[in-house]
Design a protein around this motif. Structure first.
Motif, short mmCIF file in Angstrom:
data_model
loop_
_atom_site.label_atom_id
_atom_site.label_comp_id
_atom_site.label_asym_id
_atom_site.label_seq_id
_atom_site.Cartn_x
_atom_site.Cartn_y
_atom_site.Cartn_z
N VAL A 192 51.88 -44.18 -12.11
CA VAL A 192 50.33 -44.18 -12.12
C VAL A 192 49.69 -42.88 -12.08
N GLY A 219 50.00 -40.74 -15.16
CA GLY A 219 49.42 -41.01 -16.24
C GLY A 219 50.58 -41.76 -17.12
N GLU A 261 49.80 -45.35 -18.42
CA GLU A 261 48.78 -45.38 -19.24
C GLU A 261 49.00 -45.09 -20.77
N ASP A 309 51.14 -47.80 -22.24
CA ASP A 309 50.51 -48.91 -22.57
C ASP A 309 49.44 -48.77 -23.43
N THR A 361 46.37 -47.45 -22.94
CA THR A 361 45.19 -47.41 -22.36
C THR A 361 44.42 -46.27 -22.18
N VAL A 362 45.06 -45.32 -22.96
CA VAL A 362 44.24 -43.81 -22.99
C VAL A 362 43.54 -43.65 -24.22
N TYR A 408 50.28 -38.24 -26.38
CA TYR A 408 50.05 -39.59 -26.48
C TYR A 408 51.00 -40.05 -27.45
N ASN A 445 54.12 -42.60 -26.54
CA ASN A 445 54.17 -43.72 -27.09
C ASN A 445 55.25 -44.30 -27.91
#
Length: 231
Positions: free
Chosen positions: A94, A97, A100, A103, A105-106, A114, A118
Motif C-alpha cells: 500500500v 503504491g 495501486e 490494480d 487504480t493509478v 505503470y 502492470n
C-alpha cells in the motif's frame, strides 16, 4: 614470530555465529520461496497465476487458526500474526503504491513504471503473497520451538542414561559416533526451518517439525550417549 602468528590468526575465516546463521537462513528461505513461486507461475501453474500463492496464504493461516490457538510463547498467536500480516502488507504493497499500479487504480497510465509493473502484475502480487506466507510460517515456526526444546531435553536425558550405563559397564567409546552426531545437530535444526519456509506448496507444520524434531533429539541422544566415559 608474534606478528606472524597474529597475521595468520587474522587471516583465518571467522565462523558464523548462531544469530547470523538464523538471519542468513531466513533470508535464503524467503529468496528461495520467491524464486520457486515465480518459476512455478512461468512454467507449472500458469493458469493459476497469483491465485496459487493467495490460496497458500489462506491455507497456512488456517493452520495457525486451528492448531496454534494457545501457546506458551505468545498469548494470542492469531491476533499477533494478523497484525504482522496487516503491517507488512501496508508497508510493501500500500505505502509503496505497488498494489495501486498493479490494480490499475493509478491515473497516469502513460507512465513507464505503470506499464512495466502492470505487465508483471501477476508476479508482483505473487511475491507479495509469498512474503506474507513466509511471515505466517515464521510465526508458526516460532510457536513450534517448544517441540525442539522437548526433543532436546529427551535426547539429553536418554543420552546421559546410556552414557552412564556404558560408563559402569563394559561399553566402548566411539569418537566417530560422537563427532558425526554432534556435527548434525545444528544442520538439522536449520534444515527444518529452511524446508518449512521454502516449500512451494501448503504443508502442515507437523509434517515437517515432528520428523525433524525426532532426528534433532536423536542426534543429541547419540552425542551425549557416545561422549567419553571419563572426563
Amino acid at each position: 614470530m608474534a606478528n606472524v602468528e597474529s597475521d595468520s590468526n587474522s587471516n583465518k575465516p571467522k565462523k558464523k555465529g548462531f544469530i547470523s546463521s538464523i538471519v542468513s537462513t531466513l533470508f535464503f528461505s524467503l529468496l528461495i520461496s520467491i524464486v520457486i513461486e515465480c518459476i512455478g507461475i512461468t512454467f507449472f501453474w500458469t493458469e493459476l497465476g497469483d491465485s496459487h500463492s493467495e490460496e497458500m496464504l489462506n491455507v497456512e493461516f488456517s493452520y495457525l487458526e486451528q492448531d496454534f490457538v494457545n501457546s506458551f510463547i505468545l498469548s494470542e498467536p492469531v491476533v499477533f500474526a494478523e497484525n504482522i500480516i496487516t503491517n507488512i502488507y501496508e508497508l510493501i504493497a500500500v505505502k509503496t503504491g505497488l498494489i495501486e499500479i498493479v490494480d490499475g487504480t493509478v491515473n497516469d497510465e502513460s507512465s513507464t513504471v505503470y506499464k512495466y509493473i502492470n505487465s508483471v502484475g501477476v508476479y508482483v502480487k505473487a511475491i507479495i503473497n509469498i512474503i506474507l506466507v513466509f511471515f505466517v510460517r515464521l510465526v508458526i515456526l516460532i510457536l513450534s520451538i517448544p517441540i525442539f526444546i522437548l526433543a532436546a531435553i529427551v535426547g539429553c536425558v536418554d543420552g546421559l542414561v546410556r552414557r552412564d550405563i556404558r560408563r559402569f559397564g563394559a561399553g566402548r567409546e566411539s569418537s566417530f559416533l560422537y563427532y558425526h552426531s554432534k556435527a548434525w545437530i545444528k544442520p538439522l535444526l536449520i534444515l527444518s526451518w529452511l524446508i518449512y519456509l521454502s516449500v512451494p506448496f501448503t504443508i502442515h507444520p507437523n509434517a515437517v517439525f515432528i520428523p525433524m524434531a525426532f532426528l534433532f533429539g536423536l542426534s543429541i541422544s547419540i552425542t551425549f550417549g557416545s561422549f567419553k566415559k571419563y572426563l
